[in-house]
Design a protein around this motif. Structure first.
Motif, mmCIF file in Angstrom:
data_model
loop_
_atom_site.group_PDB
_atom_site.id
_atom_site.type_symbol
_atom_site.label_atom_id
_atom_site.label_comp_id
_atom_site.label_asym_id
_atom_site.label_seq_id
_atom_site.Cartn_x
_atom_site.Cartn_y
_atom_site.Cartn_z
ATOM 1 N N HIS A 1 42.068 24.205 -99.504
ATOM 2 C CA HIS A 1 41.685 24.116 -100.894
ATOM 3 C C HIS A 1 40.318 23.460 -100.995
ATOM 4 O O HIS A 1 39.846 22.833 -100.061
ATOM 5 N N VAL A 2 39.668 23.577 -102.140
ATOM 6 C CA VAL A 2 38.333 23.036 -102.340
ATOM 7 C C VAL A 2 38.385 21.524 -102.476
ATOM 8 O O VAL A 2 39.199 20.975 -103.224
ATOM 9 N N GLN A 3 37.519 20.866 -101.721
ATOM 10 C CA GLN A 3 37.430 19.415 -101.807
ATOM 11 C C GLN A 3 35.976 18.986 -101.655
ATOM 12 O O GLN A 3 35.241 19.553 -100.843
ATOM 13 N N LEU A 4 35.577 17.992 -102.443
ATOM 14 C CA LEU A 4 34.229 17.415 -102.389
ATOM 15 C C LEU A 4 34.372 15.904 -102.259
ATOM 16 O O LEU A 4 35.077 15.285 -103.069
ATOM 17 N N VAL A 5 33.685 15.340 -101.276
ATOM 18 C CA VAL A 5 33.786 13.905 -101.049
ATOM 19 C C VAL A 5 32.388 13.316 -100.945
ATOM 20 O O VAL A 5 31.657 13.596 -99.985
ATOM 21 N N GLU A 6 32.024 12.486 -101.928
ATOM 22 C CA GLU A 6 30.698 11.866 -101.942
ATOM 23 C C GLU A 6 30.687 10.570 -101.151
ATOM 24 O O GLU A 6 31.720 9.891 -101.015
ATOM 25 N N SER A 7 29.502 10.211 -100.668
ATOM 26 C CA SER A 7 29.295 8.939 -99.995
ATOM 27 C C SER A 7 27.808 8.594 -100.066
ATOM 28 O O SER A 7 26.989 9.444 -100.433
ATOM 29 N N GLY A 8 27.491 7.353 -99.715
ATOM 30 C CA GLY A 8 26.090 6.955 -99.630
ATOM 31 C C GLY A 8 25.583 6.095 -100.769
ATOM 32 O O GLY A 8 24.446 5.618 -100.732
ATOM 33 N N GLY A 9 26.398 5.910 -101.787
ATOM 34 C CA GLY A 9 25.979 5.064 -102.894
ATOM 35 C C GLY A 9 26.002 3.595 -102.520
ATOM 36 O O GLY A 9 26.453 3.222 -101.429
ATOM 37 N N GLY A 10 25.510 2.754 -103.438
ATOM 38 C CA GLY A 10 25.513 1.322 -103.202
ATOM 39 C C GLY A 10 24.440 0.636 -104.007
ATOM 40 O O GLY A 10 23.771 1.278 -104.828
ATOM 41 N N PRO A 11 24.253 -0.652 -103.791
ATOM 42 C CA PRO A 11 23.192 -1.377 -104.487
ATOM 43 C C PRO A 11 21.850 -1.127 -103.818
ATOM 44 O O PRO A 11 21.774 -0.970 -102.594
ATOM 45 N N ALA B 1 31.733 19.000 -98.179
ATOM 46 C CA ALA B 1 32.511 20.053 -98.824
ATOM 47 C C ALA B 1 33.512 20.644 -97.843
ATOM 48 O O ALA B 1 33.248 20.730 -96.642
ATOM 49 N N SER B 2 34.642 21.064 -98.355
ATOM 50 C CA SER B 2 35.618 21.781 -97.554
ATOM 51 C C SER B 2 36.308 22.822 -98.432
ATOM 52 O O SER B 2 36.374 22.677 -99.650
ATOM 53 N N GLY B 3 36.777 23.883 -97.780
ATOM 54 C CA GLY B 3 37.444 24.949 -98.524
ATOM 55 C C GLY B 3 36.504 26.041 -98.993
ATOM 56 O O GLY B 3 36.956 27.048 -99.539
ATOM 57 N N PHE B 4 35.204 25.856 -98.802
ATOM 58 C CA PHE B 4 34.215 26.864 -99.157
ATOM 59 C C PHE B 4 32.915 26.508 -98.440
ATOM 60 O O PHE B 4 32.776 25.418 -97.882
ATOM 61 N N ALA B 5 31.952 27.428 -98.459
ATOM 62 C CA ALA B 5 30.668 27.217 -97.798
ATOM 63 C C ALA B 5 29.658 26.671 -98.800
ATOM 64 O O ALA B 5 29.220 27.374 -99.708
ATOM 65 N N ALA B 6 29.288 25.408 -98.619
ATOM 66 C CA ALA B 6 28.368 24.767 -99.555
ATOM 67 C C ALA B 6 27.029 25.491 -99.628
ATOM 68 O O ALA B 6 26.435 25.642 -100.691
ATOM 69 N N GLY B 7 26.532 25.952 -98.492
ATOM 70 C CA GLY B 7 25.230 26.606 -98.460
ATOM 71 C C GLY B 7 25.222 27.979 -99.100
ATOM 72 O O GLY B 7 24.145 28.543 -99.327
ATOM 73 N N SER B 8 26.367 28.514 -99.410
ATOM 74 C CA SER B 8 26.475 29.836 -100.030
ATOM 75 C C SER B 8 26.945 29.737 -101.474
ATOM 76 O O SER B 8 27.402 30.727 -102.051
ATOM 77 N N SER B 9 26.817 28.537 -102.040
ATOM 78 C CA SER B 9 27.343 28.290 -103.376
ATOM 79 C C SER B 9 26.302 27.587 -104.234
ATOM 80 O O SER B 9 25.322 27.052 -103.722
ATOM 81 N N CYS B 10 26.555 27.577 -105.526
ATOM 82 C CA CYS B 10 25.736 26.827 -106.465
ATOM 83 C C CYS B 10 26.337 25.434 -106.576
ATOM 84 O O CYS B 10 27.492 25.287 -106.983
ATOM 85 N N MET B 11 25.547 24.418 -106.202
ATOM 86 C CA MET B 11 26.061 23.064 -106.212
ATOM 87 C C MET B 11 25.072 22.133 -106.901
ATOM 88 O O MET B 11 23.875 22.411 -106.951
ATOM 89 N N ALA B 12 25.588 21.028 -107.397
ATOM 90 C CA ALA B 12 24.737 20.136 -108.175
ATOM 91 C C ALA B 12 25.167 18.692 -108.024
ATOM 92 O O ALA B 12 26.271 18.386 -107.563
ATOM 93 N N TRP B 13 24.267 17.825 -108.426
ATOM 94 C CA TRP B 13 24.546 16.398 -108.568
ATOM 95 C C TRP B 13 24.451 16.037 -110.049
ATOM 96 O O TRP B 13 23.497 16.445 -110.732
ATOM 97 N N PHE B 14 25.422 15.285 -110.506
ATOM 98 C CA PHE B 14 25.436 14.742 -111.856
ATOM 99 C C PHE B 14 25.542 13.226 -111.762
ATOM 100 O O PHE B 14 25.936 12.686 -110.733
ATOM 101 N N ARG B 15 25.220 12.570 -112.848
ATOM 102 C CA ARG B 15 25.431 11.126 -112.906
ATOM 103 C C ARG B 15 25.933 10.756 -114.299
ATOM 104 O O ARG B 15 25.701 11.481 -115.272
ATOM 105 N N GLN B 16 26.637 9.635 -114.345
ATOM 106 C CA GLN B 16 27.224 9.207 -115.611
ATOM 107 C C GLN B 16 27.263 7.694 -115.685
ATOM 108 O O GLN B 16 27.559 7.019 -114.689
ATOM 109 N N THR B 17 26.957 7.176 -116.862
ATOM 110 C CA THR B 17 27.108 5.750 -117.137
ATOM 111 C C THR B 17 28.111 5.601 -118.272
ATOM 112 O O THR B 17 28.306 6.550 -119.052
#
Length: 133
Positions: free
Chosen positions: A1-11, A24-40
Protein backbone atom coordinates in the motif's frame (compact mmCIF):
# COMPACT_ATOMS: atom_id res chain seq x y z
CA UNK A 1 0.00 0.00 0.00
CA UNK A 2 1.06 3.63 -0.40
CA UNK A 3 3.13 5.04 2.42
CA UNK A 4 5.07 8.30 2.86
CA UNK A 5 7.47 8.83 5.74
CA UNK A 6 9.12 12.22 6.28
CA UNK A 7 12.33 12.88 8.17
CA UNK A 8 15.00 15.54 8.54
CA UNK A 9 13.14 18.25 10.39
CA UNK A 10 14.35 19.91 13.57
CA UNK A 11 15.49 23.19 15.06
CA UNK A 12 17.67 25.46 12.94
CA UNK A 13 18.95 29.00 13.24
CA UNK A 14 17.78 31.68 10.86
CA UNK A 15 19.98 31.69 7.78
CA UNK A 16 20.72 28.00 8.13
CA UNK A 17 19.82 24.98 5.99
CA UNK A 18 17.94 21.70 6.33
CA UNK A 19 17.22 18.84 3.96
CA UNK A 20 13.94 17.01 4.36
CA UNK A 21 13.42 13.47 3.08
CA UNK A 22 10.26 11.58 2.26
CA UNK A 23 10.64 7.83 1.80
CA UNK A 24 7.92 6.48 -0.48
CA UNK A 25 6.65 2.93 -0.75
CA UNK A 26 3.89 1.28 -2.74
CA UNK A 27 4.56 3.41 -5.83
CA UNK A 28 7.44 4.98 -7.78
CA UNK A 29 8.12 8.47 -6.47
CA UNK A 30 10.10 9.47 -9.56
CA UNK A 31 7.17 8.59 -11.82
CA UNK A 32 4.60 10.55 -9.84
CA UNK A 33 3.56 14.09 -9.03
CA UNK A 34 4.78 14.84 -5.53
CA UNK A 35 4.92 17.91 -3.35
CA UNK A 36 5.92 19.42 -0.06
CA UNK A 37 3.42 21.36 2.02
CA UNK A 38 3.76 23.12 5.33
CA UNK A 39 1.30 24.13 8.01
CA UNK A 40 1.29 26.22 11.16
CA UNK A 41 -1.47 26.18 13.81
CA UNK A 42 -4.60 27.98 12.69
CA UNK A 43 -3.51 28.26 9.07
CA UNK A 44 -4.35 26.30 5.96
CA UNK A 45 -1.84 23.80 4.68
CA UNK A 46 0.17 25.62 1.97
CA UNK A 47 2.04 24.23 -0.99
CA UNK A 48 5.78 24.86 -0.94
CA UNK A 49 7.14 22.94 -3.93
CA UNK A 50 5.94 20.36 -6.43
CA UNK A 51 7.67 18.04 -8.89
CA UNK A 52 5.99 16.17 -11.72
CA UNK A 53 6.87 12.81 -13.25
CA UNK A 54 8.72 14.55 -16.10
CA UNK A 55 10.95 16.39 -13.61
CA UNK A 56 9.32 19.79 -13.98
CA UNK A 57 9.16 21.76 -10.74
CA UNK A 58 7.30 24.73 -9.32
CA UNK A 59 7.73 26.68 -6.13
CA UNK A 60 5.70 28.97 -3.97
CA UNK A 61 6.87 32.58 -4.36
CA UNK A 62 7.96 32.66 -0.72
CA UNK A 63 10.58 29.95 -1.24
CA UNK A 64 11.80 30.52 -4.80
CA UNK A 65 15.56 30.65 -4.98
CA UNK A 66 15.92 29.13 -1.50
CA UNK A 67 14.28 25.69 -1.68
CA UNK A 68 14.89 22.84 -4.12
CA UNK A 69 12.65 19.81 -4.59
CA UNK A 70 14.06 16.62 -6.08
CA UNK A 71 13.61 12.87 -6.23
CA UNK A 72 16.04 9.95 -6.09
CA UNK A 73 14.64 7.06 -8.09
CA UNK A 74 17.12 4.54 -6.69
CA UNK A 75 16.06 5.37 -3.12
CA UNK A 76 12.43 6.07 -4.04
CA UNK A 77 12.69 9.22 -1.98
CA UNK A 78 11.53 12.82 -2.32
CA UNK A 79 13.73 15.61 -0.95
CA UNK A 80 13.40 19.27 -0.06
CA UNK A 81 16.65 21.20 0.31
CA UNK A 82 15.95 24.35 2.29
CA UNK A 83 18.51 27.16 2.43
CA UNK A 84 18.50 30.66 3.91
CA UNK A 85 15.75 29.67 6.32
CA UNK A 86 13.81 32.41 8.08
CA UNK A 87 11.23 32.54 10.86
CA UNK A 88 8.33 32.29 8.39
CA UNK A 89 9.57 28.87 7.28
CA UNK A 90 8.68 27.39 10.66
CA UNK A 91 5.97 24.76 10.48
CA UNK A 92 5.07 21.12 10.07
CA UNK A 93 6.24 19.93 6.68
CA UNK A 94 4.34 17.21 4.87
CA UNK A 95 5.09 15.34 1.68
CA UNK A 96 2.20 14.42 -0.55
CA UNK A 97 1.56 12.37 -3.68
CA UNK A 98 -0.91 12.72 -6.52
CA UNK A 99 -0.99 9.33 -8.21
CA UNK A 100 -3.07 10.43 -11.19
CA UNK A 101 -2.00 8.87 -14.52
CA UNK A 102 0.75 10.60 -16.52
CA UNK A 103 -0.53 13.68 -18.29
CA UNK A 104 -3.35 14.15 -15.80
CA UNK A 105 -1.50 16.33 -13.29
CA UNK A 106 -1.65 19.70 -15.06
CA UNK A 107 -4.18 21.11 -12.61
CA UNK A 108 -2.19 19.77 -9.69
CA UNK A 109 0.95 21.50 -10.89
CA UNK A 110 -0.88 24.75 -11.56
CA UNK A 111 -2.84 24.92 -8.33
CA UNK A 112 -0.68 23.22 -5.69
CA UNK A 113 0.18 26.54 -4.03
CA UNK A 114 -3.26 28.09 -4.41
CA UNK A 115 -6.06 27.95 -1.84
CA UNK A 116 -7.22 24.36 -1.31
CA UNK A 117 -4.28 23.15 -3.39
CA UNK A 118 -3.79 20.34 -0.91
CA UNK A 119 -7.01 18.77 -2.18
CA UNK A 120 -5.21 17.61 -5.33
CA UNK A 121 -3.10 15.19 -3.29
CA UNK A 122 -4.62 11.95 -2.01
CA UNK A 123 -1.67 10.58 -0.06
CA UNK A 124 0.17 12.21 2.84
CA UNK A 125 2.95 11.54 5.26
CA UNK A 126 2.76 12.18 8.99
CA UNK A 127 4.87 15.36 8.84
CA UNK A 128 8.18 16.56 10.22
CA UNK A 129 8.54 19.74 12.27
CA UNK A 130 10.88 22.54 11.22
CA UNK A 131 11.52 25.30 13.75
CA UNK A 132 13.59 28.33 12.75
CA UNK A 133 14.82 30.55 15.57
Amino acid sequence: HVQLVESGGGPVQAGGSLKLSCAASGFAAGSSCMAWFRQTPGKEREGVAVIDADGSTKYADSVKGRFTISTDNAKNTLYLQMNSLNFDDTGMYYCAADLSPPGMTLATMERFDKRYGYKYFAYWGQGTQVTVS
